[in-house]
Structures are given as C-alpha cells and as structure tokens.
Write a protein that holds these residues in place. Structure first.
Motif, PDB file in Angstrom:
ATOM      1  N   LYS A  60       2.851  -9.202 -13.658  1.00 42.54           N
ATOM      2  CA  LYS A  60       3.232  -8.323 -12.812  1.00 42.54           C
ATOM      3  C   LYS A  60       2.054  -7.780 -12.762  1.00 42.54           C
ATOM      4  N   SER A  61       0.714  -8.283 -12.307  1.00 41.22           N
ATOM      5  CA  SER A  61      -0.435  -7.931 -11.808  1.00 41.22           C
ATOM      6  C   SER A  61       0.026  -7.535  -9.953  1.00 41.22           C
ATOM      7  N   TYR A  62       0.701  -8.736  -9.931  1.00 43.14           N
ATOM      8  CA  TYR A  62       0.348  -9.380  -8.627  1.00 43.14           C
ATOM      9  C   TYR A  62       1.166  -8.383  -7.351  1.00 43.14           C
ATOM     10  N   SER A  63       2.427  -7.557  -8.488  1.00 41.07           N
ATOM     11  CA  SER A  63       3.603  -6.443  -7.633  1.00 41.07           C
ATOM     12  C   SER A  63       2.635  -4.733  -8.095  1.00 41.07           C
ATOM     13  N   SER A  64       2.041  -4.858  -8.525  1.00 43.09           N
ATOM     14  CA  SER A  64       0.769  -3.585  -8.762  1.00 43.09           C
ATOM     15  C   SER A  64       0.165  -3.967  -7.375  1.00 43.09           C
ATOM     16  N   LEU A  65      -0.422  -5.110  -6.884  1.00 42.71           N
ATOM     17  CA  LEU A  65      -1.457  -5.049  -5.520  1.00 42.71           C
ATOM     18  C   LEU A  65      -0.838  -4.538  -4.493  1.00 42.71           C
ATOM     19  N   ILE A  66      -1.441  -4.008  -3.487  1.00 44.86           N
ATOM     20  CA  ILE A  66      -1.600  -3.775  -2.107  1.00 44.86           C
ATOM     21  C   ILE A  66      -1.499  -4.920  -1.679  1.00 44.86           C
ATOM     22  N   SER A  67      -1.232  -4.644  -0.167  1.00 43.62           N
ATOM     23  CA  SER A  67      -0.588  -6.304  -0.134  1.00 43.62           C
ATOM     24  C   SER A  67      -1.913  -6.819   1.048  1.00 43.62           C
ATOM     25  N   ARG A  69      -3.925  -7.306  -0.793  1.00 49.37           N
ATOM     26  CA  ARG A  69      -4.487  -8.274  -2.501  1.00 49.37           C
ATOM     27  C   ARG A  69      -3.675  -9.115  -2.456  1.00 49.37           C
ATOM     28  N   GLN A  70      -2.251  -9.227  -2.600  1.00 55.37           N
ATOM     29  CA  GLN A  70      -1.326  -9.400  -2.594  1.00 55.37           C
ATOM     30  C   GLN A  70      -1.744 -10.828  -1.792  1.00 55.37           C
ATOM     31  N   TRP A  73      -4.177 -13.469  -3.104  1.00 57.37           N
ATOM     32  CA  TRP A  73      -3.629 -13.652  -4.157  1.00 57.37           C
ATOM     33  C   TRP A  73      -3.244 -15.275  -3.494  1.00 57.37           C
TER      34      TRP A  73
END
Length: 275
Positions: A60-67, A69-70, A73
């Motif tokens: 879930k934390s991945y989807s909340s990140l800005i581009s 930060r993804q 990741w």
C-alpha cells in the motif's frame, strides 16, 4: 527427391557447420563479454519491472508514493538483486573456487581468469551501467555526486579485469562489499513504510553498522594485506591494472570511512531516542 542416405549426409553437414559456428561464436572473448553485459542490463530491467508490478499490488505504501519515489523503490529492488548475485558469486570465486588458489604451477593469481569469471563480471558491469544511467537521468533524486563517483570507480574497477583478465581475484574481493546493500535498502523501505520507530528499524540499523564494519572497513584492510603478501604477483600486471586494483579500493576506503561515520552517528542518535 533426395535419398535417405543423402538426406542424412546433408543433415550431418549442417550439424557440423552449426557446431563450428557455435564454437567460434560462443567461445569468442568478445561475444562472452558483450553478451554478459547485455544479460546484466536485461536482468536489471526485468527486476525493475517485476518490482513495479508486484509492489503496486501488494504494498500500500508504494501506491502512495510520488513518481520519483516509486522509481527509487524499484531501483533499490534492482540494486538488492545485484547485491545478492554479486556477493554470492564473489564468495564462490574468492573462497571456494580453486581458480585463484595459491598454486605456483598455475602462474600468478593476478593473471588468472576463466570464461565463467568473465561472464560474472560482465553481468555486474551491466548492472552498474544501468544504475549509473538511472542516477544520471534522475539526478539528484537517486543520489548525489558521491553515488556517481562511486559507480564510475566501480565500473573502472570491473571493466578492466573483465576485458583483460587481470586482477579478477581482487575485483571479486572488492565486490564483496556489496553485501551491505540489502540492509541499507531495507532501511529505506522501512522508513517509507512508516516503521522508523519499530524494533525492526533498530535491528536493521545495528545490522548495517556491523555489516559495514566487516565488509567495507575490516575486509578492505585484509584486501590490502593480501595484495601486499602477493605483491610480486601484483607487479606482474600491467601498470594500469596495478593502479586500478590498489587505487580504486584506496579511494573507496575513504568514502566508506566517511559513510561509516555517518552510520555510527545515526545509530547512536537512534539508540539514544530509544532509551
């Protein structure tokens, strides 16, 4: 129509030609080098895409990140994969393989190489090229100038032994320092997941401190000691090779000490807050 005997002869002729082509192509040094580098780049791209797909579904934390930060990741998943790969390979060649054993009848250890060891280094070169390209493209979100310098030095230190076959043992010894990468990436993931105050974060900090001390401080001291013990064999190399296997670890040692001091201060601060 061709007779059965004629068909068999034609098939055997084609098989012989194919085998000759295969031997000349597969075992050519240039093919081994370039193919292994391409494999490394392809593996990085594959891991990056797999991380992107899986993370979007299960974290879930991945989807909340800005581009940006993804991207980081997925980039860290890629670097973790390479770290596990090159640490395993380096352990094998440095400790278990007899390729670099102290056997005087096999010549200087600094001049020994094999197709397998060259392929292993080529895959690593593919990773460093991929990661450096991403760092420069996204600069400075994936790391500052110190990361660019680190990767350039790493590339210089890996490309030369891959192409010449010189100093491969010390290259694998140097690459063992990548053993610290998974714990560092895990720390970033824990931070992003909001687990900075968790016990796992504290334990991870201790693991990073100990792993860095062993793999990037004490191990580098042993590397220089080993090179000193085999200095006569080291001098059998070309001057460029000697400069690289001694100069690059020296520069990285300074950077490692600087980072180690930051790790120590961060761990001390975290433990103080915990108390």
């Amino acid at each position: 129509m061709l007779s059965s005997e004629g068909t068999n002869m034609a098939i055997k002729s084609y098989q012989s030609q194919a085998e000759l082509l295969f031997k000349n192509y597969v075992f050519a040094d240039s093919f081994v080098v370039y193919t292994s580098v391409v494999i490394g780049i392809f593996a990085c791209k594959t891991v990056y895409e797999i991380s992107r797909l899986i993370s979007a579904v299960y974290f879930k934390s991945y989807s909340s990140l800005i581009s940006s930060r993804q991207v980081e990741w997925n980039n860290r998943a890629m670097s973790t994969f390479h770290a596990v790969y090159i640490t395993t390979v380096s352990l094998y060649f440095a400790f278990w393989s007899d390729l670099y054993s102290d056997n005087i009848f096999r010549g200087p250890i600094t001049l020994r190489s094999s197709t397998l060891s060259t392929i292993a280094l080529g895959v690593s070169v593919g990773y460093f090229l991929s990661d450096l390209g991403m760092i420069i493209w996204s600069y400075p979100s994936l790391g500052g100038m110190e990361y660019v310098i680190h990767h350039l030095l790493s590339l210089m230190g890996v490309v030369y032994p891959m192409l010449t076959g010189e100093g491969q043992l010390y290259t694998f010894m140097l690459l063992l320092s990548e053993a610290t990468t998974p714990s560092i990436n895990l720390r970033w993931y824990l931070d992003v997941a909001g687990m900075k105050k968790s016990r796992a974060y504290i334990v991870n900090g201790v693991v990073i401190f100990l792993a860095w001390l062993v793999a990037r401080i004490l191990w580098f001291i042993y590397l220089f000691f080993h090179a000193y013990q085999h200095r006569d064999q080291v001098m059998e190399m070309h001057n460029i090779g000697v400069a690289l296997i001694l100069g690059i670890p020296a520069v990285l040692s300074v950077m490692n000490l600087m980072w180690f001091w930051k790790i120590f201060k961060g761990l001390k601060k975290t433990l103080a807050k915990r108390e």
